[in-house]
Design a protein around this motif. Structure first.
Motif, short mmCIF file in Angstrom:
data_model
loop_
_atom_site.label_atom_id
_atom_site.label_comp_id
_atom_site.label_asym_id
_atom_site.label_seq_id
_atom_site.Cartn_x
_atom_site.Cartn_y
_atom_site.Cartn_z
N PRO A 147 0.58 -1.45 -0.11
CA PRO A 147 -0.10 0.59 -0.20
C PRO A 147 0.98 1.32 0.31
CG PRO A 147 -1.29 -1.67 1.54
CD PRO A 147 0.44 -2.50 0.17
N ASP A 148 1.64 0.99 0.64
CA ASP A 148 2.94 2.47 0.28
C ASP A 148 3.85 2.59 -0.84
OD1 ASP A 148 4.26 0.35 1.04
OD2 ASP A 148 5.58 1.24 3.04
N LEU A 149 4.23 1.34 -2.30
CA LEU A 149 4.91 1.72 -2.95
C LEU A 149 4.75 2.93 -3.60
CD1 LEU A 149 7.43 -0.12 -3.95
CD2 LEU A 149 5.29 -0.71 -5.59
N LEU A 150 5.38 3.39 -3.52
CA LEU A 150 5.57 4.72 -4.70
C LEU A 150 6.13 4.03 -6.65
CD1 LEU A 150 7.29 7.15 -2.62
CD2 LEU A 150 4.81 6.91 -2.58
N PRO A 151 5.55 4.64 -6.76
CA PRO A 151 5.65 5.40 -8.56
C PRO A 151 7.74 5.31 -9.02
CG PRO A 151 3.91 6.55 -8.39
CD PRO A 151 3.75 5.90 -7.27
N SER A 152 7.29 5.78 -8.68
CA SER A 152 9.65 5.99 -8.53
C SER A 152 9.78 4.89 -7.81
CB SER A 152 9.67 7.14 -7.27
OG SER A 152 9.52 7.56 -6.22
#
Length: 324
Positions: free
Chosen positions: A77-82
């Protein structure tokens, strides 16, 4: 080398890859053929199953058998596109920003539990899957060739998951499932584990990157006759007319259907598509592209049932050659 010889050689190599993966993963041949068709058709594969059925092992074993660079992205859930594409990092020594590549820069990318990340992060894969490139800070970076995404997801009803957007689902040429092994398969699973000292089986490569690239070009030499072509289109168009379906297979979906059918013919050792090739790949290609009506959901109708009904109702070209 003549076309027939190239097809024969390609079929042998594909079979060798499936055999090698099958030594590591307890599953049926149909599943391996579907995943292989997705790879050869230059598409991407979505695996949906409950945890522990071998989705991750399948991706790892395939990468090893193909001798390709492999990365795994654990979606949370906390994964970012970058975290997927990479980002610009300031280099103090040089006094400038430099691009630090993310894990998407590999030949085979396992997007593990993709539906545990929010839609914004899921969409970070879209450009990569569609164009074979990513854009960061206004600069476009090409991904290595071949490039193949295997995404795994847990069923929607599992807690803590986000439904994949329709545009994202459409980027996967096929969606399939491993399922639980039968009793004999689970006994075989223990037998295999007892025969080695490591938890993960070792898979030796049978092809290399250049051979994989060649394999992915060969479906372009597979032909499809008029009646068989019409059968494929009629199946897709029938999905739009079904009263249980809000959104059927799109024109882009028809193109993916065609590409997967040619890959399926190649796996079968033929340079032409048969109705049986279309039937074999119809469910993996069509089900995740259907958006059902709310009434269908209330009646507990699923996409698999609808595709099965379409296969029963759409006329098969009787004069066409059937698959072995």
């Amino acid at each position: 080398m003549k076309n027939g010889q190239q097809i024969e050689e390609a079929t042998k190599r594909i079979t060798a890859v499936m055999d090698r993966v099958g030594e590591a993963v307890i599953t049926d041949r149909k599943f391996l053929e579907t995943v292989s068709a997705g790879l050869i058709a230059r598409g991407h594969v979505l695996l949906e199953d409950v945890p522990g059925t071998g989705k991750t092992l399948t991706a790892v074993a395939l990468a090893d058998a193909l001798d390709l660079e492999f990365t795994r992205i654990q979606f949370t859930p906390d994964l970012l596109p970058s975290d997927i594409t990479g980002s610009q990092i300031y280099n103090e020594q040089r006094g400038e920003f430099q691009f630090q590549r993310g894990p998407v820069f590999a030949n085979i990318v396992l997007a593990d539990e993709i539906n545990r990340a929010p839609p914004k992060t899921q969409s970070a894969l879209l450009e990569a899957m569609d164009e074979g490139q990513v854009t960061v800070g206004g600069t476009t970076y090409d991904l290595p060739e071949p490039f193949f995404v295997i995404a795994t997801q847990n069923p929607i009803e599992q807690e803590g998951t986000f439904r994949l957007p329709e545009a994202q689902r459409d980027r996967f040429i096929v969606k399939t499932s491993i399922g639980y092994p039968d009793r004999g398969g689970e006994i075989d699973l223990i037998t295999r584990r007892a025969s080695r000292d490591t938890q993960m089986p070792t898979v030796e490569p049978v092809v290399d990157a250049s051979q994989v690239t060649t394999l992915r070009q060969l479906p372009e030499r597979v032909s499809i006759e008029g009646p068989v072509k019409e059968y494929l289109v009629d199946l897709a168009r029938a999905s739009r007319k079904d009263p249980r379906v809000d959104v059927g297979v799109s024109p882009r979906g028809i193109q993916r259907f065609f590409e997967a059918s040619r890959a399926r013919a190649l796996i079968g050792g033929r340079d032409y598509v048969t109705p049986d090739d279309i039937k074999a790949i119809a469910r993996p290609v069509m089900t995740h592209r259907l958006v059902l009506t709310s009434e269908a959901g209330i009646k507990d109708v699923n996409a698999e049932t609808i595709v099965a009904d379409l296969l029963d109702s759409v006329e098969v070209p009787g004069a066409a050659t059937t698959a072995d």
